[in-house]
Design a protein around this motif. Structure first.
Motif, PDB file in Angstrom:
ATOM      1  N   ARG A 290       3.881   7.636  -8.223  1.00 31.15           N
ATOM      2  CA  ARG A 290       4.180   9.075  -8.099  1.00 31.15           C
ATOM      3  C   ARG A 290       5.579   9.395  -8.636  1.00 31.15           C
ATOM      4  NH1 ARG A 290       3.696  13.514  -8.827  1.00 31.15           N
ATOM      5  NH2 ARG A 290       3.865  15.286  -7.428  1.00 31.15           N
TER       6      ARG A 290
ATOM      7  N   ILE B  51      -5.666   3.767  -7.448  1.00 29.16           N
ATOM      8  CA  ILE B  51      -5.691   2.783  -6.343  1.00 29.16           C
ATOM      9  C   ILE B  51      -6.997   2.847  -5.561  1.00 29.16           C
ATOM     10  CG2 ILE B  51      -3.172   2.812  -6.127  1.00 29.16           C
ATOM     11  CD1 ILE B  51      -3.533   4.400  -3.517  1.00 29.16           C
TER      12      ILE B  51
ATOM     13  N   PRO C   7       1.751   3.507  -4.436  1.00 29.02           N
ATOM     14  CA  PRO C   7       1.668   4.961  -4.653  1.00 29.02           C
ATOM     15  C   PRO C   7       3.031   5.597  -4.914  1.00 29.02           C
ATOM     16  CG  PRO C   7       0.521   4.329  -2.637  1.00 29.02           C
ATOM     17  CD  PRO C   7       1.216   3.121  -3.131  1.00 29.02           C
TER      18      PRO C   7
ATOM     19  N   GLU D 169      -1.213  13.163  -7.430  1.00 25.38           N
ATOM     20  CA  GLU D 169      -1.853  12.500  -6.291  1.00 25.38           C
ATOM     21  C   GLU D 169      -3.305  12.159  -6.602  1.00 25.38           C
ATOM     22  OE1 GLU D 169      -1.183  15.030  -2.943  1.00 25.38           O
ATOM     23  OE2 GLU D 169       0.941  14.515  -2.813  1.00 25.38           O
TER      24      GLU D 169
ATOM     25  N   ILE E 299      -3.337   9.141  -8.815  1.00 27.05           N
ATOM     26  CA  ILE E 299      -3.028   7.925  -8.034  1.00 27.05           C
ATOM     27  C   ILE E 299      -4.264   7.504  -7.241  1.00 27.05           C
ATOM     28  CG2 ILE E 299      -1.599   6.971  -6.184  1.00 27.05           C
ATOM     29  CD1 ILE E 299       0.598   8.931  -7.073  1.00 27.05           C
ATOM     30  N   ALA E 300      -4.980   8.506  -6.731  1.00 24.27           N
ATOM     31  CA  ALA E 300      -6.198   8.195  -5.967  1.00 24.27           C
ATOM     32  C   ALA E 300      -7.183   7.421  -6.826  1.00 24.27           C
ATOM     33  CB  ALA E 300      -6.829   9.493  -5.456  1.00 24.27           C
TER      34      ALA E 300
ATOM     35  N   GLN F  64       0.819  -1.222   0.000  1.00 24.69           N
ATOM     36  CA  GLN F  64       0.000   0.000   0.000  1.00 24.69           C
ATOM     37  C   GLN F  64       0.855   1.276   0.000  1.00 24.69           C
ATOM     38  OE1 GLN F  64      -0.067  -2.248   2.449  1.00 24.69           O
ATOM     39  NE2 GLN F  64      -0.325  -1.333   4.466  1.00 24.69           N
TER      40      GLN F  64
ATOM     41  N   ARG G 285      -8.447   5.174  -3.730  1.00 28.75           N
ATOM     42  CA  ARG G 285      -8.391   5.726  -2.373  1.00 28.75           C
ATOM     43  C   ARG G 285      -8.578   7.230  -2.473  1.00 28.75           C
ATOM     44  NH1 ARG G 285      -9.007   1.330  -1.375  1.00 28.75           N
ATOM     45  NH2 ARG G 285      -7.903  -0.120  -0.010  1.00 28.75           N
TER      46      ARG G 285
ATOM     47  N   ARG H  13       0.101   8.257   2.475  1.00 28.02           N
ATOM     48  CA  ARG H  13       0.891   7.067   2.135  1.00 28.02           C
ATOM     49  C   ARG H  13       2.211   7.456   1.468  1.00 28.02           C
ATOM     50  NH1 ARG H  13      -3.364   2.392   0.146  1.00 28.02           N
ATOM     51  NH2 ARG H  13      -4.532   2.312   2.099  1.00 28.02           N
ATOM     52  N   LEU H  14       2.142   8.464   0.625  1.00 27.91           N
ATOM     53  CA  LEU H  14       3.385   8.928  -0.011  1.00 27.91           C
ATOM     54  C   LEU H  14       4.353   9.469   1.044  1.00 27.91           C
ATOM     55  CD1 LEU H  14       2.000  10.725  -3.207  1.00 27.91           C
ATOM     56  CD2 LEU H  14       3.408   8.658  -3.127  1.00 27.91           C
TER      57      LEU H  14
ATOM     58  N   VAL I 198      -3.767   9.021  -0.212  1.00 30.77           N
ATOM     59  CA  VAL I 198      -2.587   8.921  -1.083  1.00 30.77           C
ATOM     60  C   VAL I 198      -1.470   9.790  -0.527  1.00 30.77           C
ATOM     61  CG1 VAL I 198      -1.695   9.424  -3.392  1.00 30.77           C
ATOM     62  CG2 VAL I 198      -3.947   8.387  -3.127  1.00 30.77           C
ATOM     63  N   LYS I 199      -1.840  11.008  -0.118  1.00 30.56           N
ATOM     64  CA  LYS I 199      -0.833  11.943   0.389  1.00 30.56           C
ATOM     65  C   LYS I 199      -0.124  11.364   1.612  1.00 30.56           C
ATOM     66  CE  LYS I 199      -0.677  16.946   1.228  1.00 30.56           C
ATOM     67  NZ  LYS I 199      -0.190  17.328  -0.094  1.00 30.56           N
TER      68      LYS I 199
END
Lengths: 179, 367
Positions: A129, A143, A125, A136, A139-140, A121, A145, A153-154, A150-151
């Motif tokens: 990225r 995946i 991301p 972001e 990516i959301a 997880q 989310r 997790r990054l 996403v933010k």
């Protein structure tokens, strides 16, 4: 049809990037190739459901990420190519010189190992990225989310990678290289 | 925290270290690239592919129907055969399933009539007589698929249950059949049970006759369902679908782009699934028609009565059973009583507390 032709081009042009994205996620060239082919087949099959405009790329990567997850759930050794596939080596594009390749491989291996140590997880991301170059928001979508998730997790992925000694050892030289 | 640009460089290096797919990766993408984009070279639409497939299906079905067309004599015979419906059933109940059951006799007559029609050389099926008619009827009976099922309820003498079961089993095995299921229950000294036998259809009637001799028959049920038409229909569908699948493989070999490949593969998968379903149905029908199913229920006299009769009060075993029963009763009584006692105790406790409180406050007030 015009739309089909555009999708053809998009898939052909995006193959290399998608393949390397899958490779960074899965750490296995054969599995990555398999995943991309399967994902592109799915994209083609369900092309009528493709969103318009800027939504296409995140949609394709959503399919790719899902396929990678499915592949990762399987038994990875079973997917590795047999020795008979060595004949495919001649078909590979010419790359950097052996010296360059050797230096690059050692640092690349360290990065790939560090990425592999991240949980899925965070790894997915991060790859989307910092390699694929998705935003972001994209990516959301990819995946499924929220952008806030996403933010975070990054952020966590960067924190863990910074704490990884293999990445810490490489970071200065990369900064030099960037200059 | 690591800088984002540094991370981008690192990941780029790592990604580019992967062996590039080059030419090898994907025949599929090559197919996409090779797809003609001019109107003249446009691939056929899915509708066209399905249209061709449907046309082939209809053509094959027509040819199949023409080749499978029965002769006039067989048409006559079939009309006579199906005139009374696809299934006959005979049911006999009561003492020895005897002639007192009027309806049963009628059904039995119909069954006999039907059997007579199925037998070669009889008037019903071959009104013209002659060797040709007999041969046609013989061919018809050879290909007829009839599912036979039935049941026999028997009452056997006391202590004859086990030997009878063994005898029925050996009879079934001797005729080429087997025991599919066996359920036995014992109440007191009188066992009761049901054995389900699968018997080659040709030996089904013989087994019913043999089983009926083993005891007093209380009920018999026999049913034959003709599934020849279903079987023929399945065979025709299977043949047509196989031809369609072969044609689709040819189309697949000629496909030049991903869209066609996927469309044809989808269609092949669908056709293959249908073929497998039909083959499954065929196997089921073959099995059901090849082997009749006979359920034999056996019981000794008084099996049910034993359940309600009081056990005789004799012996140490009876005393022990009685002791266990009384212990259980006592335990139940104790549990039931404890519920009431708990309520009484609870109410008493509350009353005592209230009284105590009232007494304490009263004393303070007085002081």
């Amino acid at each position: 049809m015009e739309a089909d032709r555009q999708l053809d081009e998009l898939l052909i042009e995006g193959y290399g990037r998608a393949y390397r994205t899958a490779y960074l996620i899965m750490r296995d060239p054969a599995a990555a190739e398999e995943a991309v082919q399967e994902a592109f087949l799915r994209v083609w099959r369900f092309r009528d459901a493709l969103p318009d405009g800027a939504g296409v790329q995140p949609w394709i990567y959503r399919v790719l990420v899902n396929t990678c997850y499915s592949q990762l759930r399987k038994d990875v050794p079973a997917r590795r190519r047999s020795a008979g596939d060595a004949s495919l080596a001649g078909l590979v594009e010419p790359g950097p010189s052996p010296e360059e390749q050797a230096a690059r491989t050692s640092s690349a291996d360290a990065v790939i190992d560090a990425l592999a140590d991240l949980p899925e997880q965070l790894r997915v991301p991060a790859v989307l990225r910092y390699w694929t170059g998705l935003s972001e928001k994209e990516i959301a979508v990819a995946i499924r989310r929220r952008p806030g998730t996403v933010k975070s997790r990054l952020h966590e992925a960067r924190r863990r990678l910074a704490a990884d000694p293999r990445i810490a050892a490489l970071a200065p030289s990369t900064e030099d290289m960037a200059r | 925290m690591i800088d984002e640009d540094v991370l981008r460089h690192l990941l780029a290096d790592a990604a580019e270290s992967a062996p590039a797919p080059g030419r090898a990766p994907d025949a599929l993408l090559e197919a996409i690239a090779e797809r003609p984009t001019t109107a003249a070279g446009r691939r056929p639409s899915r509708a066209a592919i399905f249209g061709v497939a449907a046309g082939l299906l209809v053509l094959l079905a027509g040819v199949g129907a023409f080749l499978d067309r029965p002769t006039p004599r067989l048409q006559q015979n079939r009309a006579a055969l199906y005139d009374e419906g696809a299934a006959t059933a005979t049911t006999m109940a009561g003492s020895q399933a005897g002639p007192t059951a009027a309806g049963s006799v009628a059904s039995a007559d119909e069954g006999a009539d039907r059997r007579a029609r199925l037998e070669p050389g009889t008037e019903a099926l071959a009104p013209g007589g002659g060797g040709g008619g007999s041969a046609g009827v013989a061919a018809l009976t050879d290909t007829a698929k009839v599912i036979k099922t039935g049941s026999v309820d028997l009452e056997v003498p006391a202590r004859a249950f086990e030997p009878t079961v063994e005898r029925i089993t050996s009879m079934a095995v001797g005729l080429g059949g087997y025991v599919a299921e066996s359920i036995t229950t014992e109440s007191g000294d009188s066992p009761r049970g049901t054995i389900t036998l699968r018997i080659p259809a040709s030996s089904f009637d013989q087994l019913v006759l043999e089983v009926r001799k083993l005891g007093e028959v209380t009920a018999v049920t026999s049913k034959g369902t003709d599934v020849t038409a279903q079987f023929t229909d399945l065979a025709a569908r299977l043949s047509a679908l196989s031809a369609t699948r072969d044609r689709l493989f040819e189309v697949l070999r000629g496909a030049r782009n991903v869209g066609d490949i996927i469309a044809v593969q989808d269609r092949i998968t669908g056709v293959q699934t249908e073929i497998e379903q039909i083959q499954g149905q065929q196997r089921l029908l073959e099995d059901q028609a090849g082997f009749g199913t006979l359920a034999v229920t056996l019981g000794e006299p008084g099996a049910e009565r034993v359940q309600v009769e009081d056990e005789p009060d004799d012996g140490l075993g009876a005393a022990w059973d009685e002791a266990r029963r009384r212990f259980g009763d006592s335990l139940e009584g104790l549990v039931a009583w404890s519920g009431s006692a708990a309520i009484v105790l609870l109410v008493g406790l509350v009353l005592a507390i209230l009284t105590r409180l009232a007494w304490t406050r009263g004393r303070r007030f007085l002081v």
